[in-house]
Design an enzyme around this catalytic site. Structure first.
Site, PDB file in Angstrom:
ATOM      1  N   SER A  47       0.834  -1.205   0.000  1.00  0.00           N
ATOM      2  CA  SER A  47       0.000   0.000   0.000  1.00  0.00           C
ATOM      3  C   SER A  47       0.870   1.257   0.000  1.00  0.00           C
ATOM      4  O   SER A  47       1.675   1.458  -0.892  1.00  0.00           O
ATOM      5  CB  SER A  47      -0.961  -0.033   1.197  1.00  0.00           C
ATOM      6  OG  SER A  47      -1.974   0.927   1.053  1.00  0.00           O
ATOM      7  N   ASP A  85      -5.749  -3.428  -2.559  1.00  0.00           N
ATOM      8  CA  ASP A  85      -4.647  -3.214  -1.622  1.00  0.00           C
ATOM      9  C   ASP A  85      -4.070  -4.523  -1.072  1.00  0.00           C
ATOM     10  O   ASP A  85      -4.806  -5.396  -0.613  1.00  0.00           O
ATOM     11  CB  ASP A  85      -5.192  -2.364  -0.458  1.00  0.00           C
ATOM     12  CG  ASP A  85      -4.108  -1.738   0.372  1.00  0.00           C
ATOM     13  OD1 ASP A  85      -3.192  -2.450   0.796  1.00  0.00           O
ATOM     14  OD2 ASP A  85      -4.187  -0.518   0.622  1.00  0.00           O
TER      15      ASP A  85
END
Length: 346
Positions: free
Chosen positions: A52, A194
């Protein structure tokens, strides 16, 4: 043989400012000890992993400049957040109403982030990274974990992607941004979210990936260990600020899906990071005393900063920056010791 130096950075949205600040200061320490002001953070590690926001930082540290070395300094990487973080996490009042704060659809459009990533990375591709990488994401159509690695990308175009797409995919946090729909260089399409869904702390994934890499070949250094084991590694793993928000039994005794949504994401991310740190700690404790110390987990406090991943007000951005500086001040001797070990295996 020289040990393999691995940097790993957790996910955490705008809280990426904290590890970004620590790494900015670590770069300065390394430059001073190395007597080389032109070297950048990416030049001092043999592999970098991220999830991320940590994945975006990893891309910034690894993308090449004109001389084939790292393009961006740690300060320039941090500036993406300090100067432009408010652009990524910005929305109008009507957008807040329409999304019902992420319940009906994503909080943010993703377009400002995509534009910034294009500005930073242009048409650069994963196979051109200066060092081996591991950046996490998750494919929601085929339901499988995806690891973006520059070693695989350099060997097969099926695994090669534009860097801006890699950065967008690893940070496509559900409820915050839309999934990333991207294509590899060879035209294979993916729908990704993510990597924090399964590996918010990617350090153990990085360890597993490093075990199969012939570093002497990829780094063009015959003194670097191929397919290293734990005793041949130095792992520096950074969190994005310890989150200890409490959830009481009284408030969640009869909670449903909507009420559990945000706490589940919070617990999932922090729980994963803690578990990976525990596993690596135990692995390194099986080594002899000299090698045990070469796993470093830095988990800074948030100080006055908000724990939410999307609070990019000027005040909170400064609070996150100050939290990083405070950690550096309180742990300067430790950071200098880490820098000395890194340089020993340069």
């Amino acid at each position: 043989m020289k040990k393999i130096r691995i940097l790993s950075i957790d996910g955490g949205g705008i809280r990426g400012i904290i590890p970004g600040t620590i790494l900015m200061e670590l770069e300065k320490i390394l430059q001073k000890m190395d007597n080389n002001s032109s070297s950048k953070l990416g030049d001092y590690f043999d592999m970098i992993a991220g999830t991320s926001t940590g994945g975006i930082l990893s891309c910034l540290y690894l993308v090449p400049g004109e001389n084939g070395k790292a393009k961006y300094s740690a300060q320039e990487a941090l500036d993406l957040y300090l100067k432009k973080g408010h652009i990524i996490f910005d929305r109008t009042f009507m957008e807040k109403i329409k999304s019902a704060n992420g319940i009906i659809h994503e909080k943010f459009s993703g377009e400002p982030l995509s534009s910034l990533l294009k500005a930073y990375f242009g048409e650069e591709t994963l196979d051109k990274f200066i060092k081996p990488s591991l950046i996490t994401s998750y494919e929601i159509t085929d339901r499988k974990a995806i690891f973006f690695t520059s070693t695989d990308a350099s060997e097969n175009t099926l695994y090669n992607f534009k860097v801006r797409d890699v950065a967008r995919a690893t940070s496509a946090a559900p409820t915050y941004f839309p999934p990333a729909h991207i294509e590899s260089v060879s035209g294979q399409s993916f729908t990704l979210v993510d990597g924090g869904m399964y590996a918010n702390n990617p350090a153990l994934c990085a360890y597993a990936e490093a075990r199969k890499i012939k570093f002497s070949k990829f780094l063009n250094d015959p003194d670097k260990m191929d397919k290293p084991s734990a005793k041949d590694m130095i792992i520096l793993s950074l969190g994005t600020g310890s989150v200890k928000k409490k959830y009481s039994y009284k408030n969640f005794e009869h909670a449903g899906e909507i009420k559990w949504l945000q706490p589940v994401i919070d617990i999932l991310m922090s729980g994963n990071s803690e578990t990976v740190s525990y596993q690596l700690t135990q692995m390194f404790l099986t080594l002899d005393k000299e090698n045990q110390q070469h796993y470093y987990r830095l988990e800074p406090g948030l100080k006055e900063a908000c724990s939410e991943m999307d609070i990019a007000t000027p005040e909170n951005i400064n609070n996150l920056y100050q939290a990083g500086l405070t950690f550096v001040h309180d742990n300067l001797d430790k950071l200098q010791g880490i820098a000395a070990v890194i340089l020993k295996h340069q």
